[in-house]
Design a protein around this motif. Structure first.
Motif, PDB file in Angstrom:
ATOM      1  N   ARG A 122       0.833  -1.215   0.000  1.00 43.16           N
ATOM      2  CA  ARG A 122       0.000   0.000   0.000  1.00 43.16           C
ATOM      3  C   ARG A 122       0.866   1.263   0.000  1.00 43.16           C
ATOM      4  N   THR A 123       1.941   1.221   0.763  1.00 45.01           N
ATOM      5  CA  THR A 123       2.821   2.391   0.840  1.00 45.01           C
ATOM      6  C   THR A 123       3.437   2.696  -0.512  1.00 45.01           C
ATOM      7  N   LYS A 124       3.876   1.660  -1.196  1.00 46.88           N
ATOM      8  CA  LYS A 124       4.512   1.853  -2.501  1.00 46.88           C
ATOM      9  C   LYS A 124       3.504   2.371  -3.529  1.00 46.88           C
ATOM     10  N   VAL A 125       2.299   1.802  -3.528  1.00 46.92           N
ATOM     11  CA  VAL A 125       1.252   2.275  -4.445  1.00 46.92           C
ATOM     12  C   VAL A 125       0.922   3.736  -4.168  1.00 46.92           C
ATOM     13  N   ALA A 126       0.773   4.079  -2.875  1.00 43.21           N
ATOM     14  CA  ALA A 126       0.463   5.463  -2.498  1.00 43.21           C
ATOM     15  C   ALA A 126       1.567   6.410  -2.945  1.00 43.21           C
ATOM     16  N   GLY A 127       2.820   5.990  -2.785  1.00 45.72           N
ATOM     17  CA  GLY A 127       3.943   6.833  -3.199  1.00 45.72           C
ATOM     18  C   GLY A 127       3.965   7.089  -4.688  1.00 45.72           C
ATOM     19  N   VAL A 128       3.749   6.038  -5.483  1.00 47.17           N
ATOM     20  CA  VAL A 128       3.745   6.194  -6.941  1.00 47.17           C
ATOM     21  C   VAL A 128       2.591   7.094  -7.378  1.00 47.17           C
ATOM     22  N   MET A 129       1.402   6.868  -6.827  1.00 48.18           N
ATOM     23  CA  MET A 129       0.250   7.687  -7.197  1.00 48.18           C
ATOM     24  C   MET A 129       0.456   9.147  -6.800  1.00 48.18           C
TER      25      MET A 129
END
Length: 296
Positions: A122-129
């Protein structure tokens, strides 16, 4: 180990800045030279930077299969990707193209997760978005104006280029683990130059002199030299950290393009650019955190 990881992220950041600068320079000359011809000159010049490691790679024993795969990846990343990007830049602005190209890390993250190469946290997805949103905020009105023109063909070409890069970024990793970075890069780039020679010839590169002035040739030289250096940094970063953590730094490319517009073209430094830069930095921090996170 932490020091090497930090250096890999710094190399990825430098590549993100280089891509943005090269995109602006490409937009400057792409109307005066064919897209395949520009791509050929770009990587022919870059290849000269990598000639010494290519000669040294004679001592590095590639298996025949691995060598063909590395050269095939080079054709996709440097031949097909850049040709699609250059065609797209003939139809849309470098600003809009940079935003579309910033979806590169999102594509990389999804492909790496599907292939089991990376955890989709979730953290990685949030960062990319967040980096993509930051880019959109930074581009602001220029993005809205360009998106209203309905130039869908150019947008699809740039997205196709980003997809090519995302696939290659994931597939390079095993070969970078087996072989030194410079020989891998040199063979990949050599294959792309050989591949691009045919379409560049069809555009008349070898029979007619391109309509480029001195400033245009300087731009081409800059694009080529920076691409050679940037690609080595890119591969080195991929060798020492995950594909998503490397490709997310491409979000710096549209920010770089916007800041170069302020510096070179006298465009205003708006609040949107500053706010977008904050968003990109926050997104990069989230996407590159080492803390474990649960799978989605």
């Amino acid at each position: 180990m932490r020091r090497r990881d930090a250096l890999a992220l710094m190399a990825a950041a430098a590549t993100g800045v280089q891509v943005g600068a090269a995109m602006v320079a490409t937009r400057f000359v792409v109307q005066d030279i064919g897209p395949a011809s520009l791509a050929f000159l770009r990587y022919a010049i870059a290849m000269l930077c990598l000639a010494p490691p290519l000669l040294m790679s004679v001592r590095v024993r590639f298996t025949v299969r691995d060598l063909f795969v590395v050269m095939g990846l080079g054709i996709v990343q440097f031949g097909i990707l850049i040709a699609l990007l250059n065609l797209g830049l003939q139809l849309i602005s470098s600003t809009r193209a940079a935003l579309l190209f910033s979806t590169f890390p999102l594509m990389t993250m999804i492909i790496a997760a599907l292939l089991g190469r990376e955890d989709l946290s979730r953290t990685k997805v949030a960062g990319v978005m967040l980096t993509i949103i930051g880019v959109g905020v930074a581009l602001g009105e220029r993005l809205i104006v360009q998106s209203a023109t309905g130039e869908w063909a150019g947008a699809l070409l740039v997205l196709g280029a980003a997809l090519c890069g995302a696939i290659c970024s994931v597939l390079y990793r095993p070969y970078l683990a087996r072989y030194p970075t410079l020989p891998v890069g040199a063979w990949a780039m050599l294959a792309s130059v050989m591949f691009l020679a045919a379409p560049a010839g069809m555009e008349g590169l070898f029979t007619e002199q391109p309509r480029l002035g001195s400033s245009g040739w300087l731009a081409v030289l800059f694009i080529g030299l920076s691409s050679g250096i940037g690609y080595v940094l890119w591969l080195w970063a991929l060798k020492h950290t995950t594909p998503t953590r490397v490709t997310v730094f491409l979000s710096l490319s549209p920010i770089t393009a916007a800041l170069l517009g302020v510096w070179l073209l006298g465009e205003p430094l708006t609040f949107g650019i500053l706010l977008g830069l904050v968003g990109v930095v926050a997104g990069l921090w989230l996407a590159t955190r080492k803390e474990p996170a649960p799978r989605l």
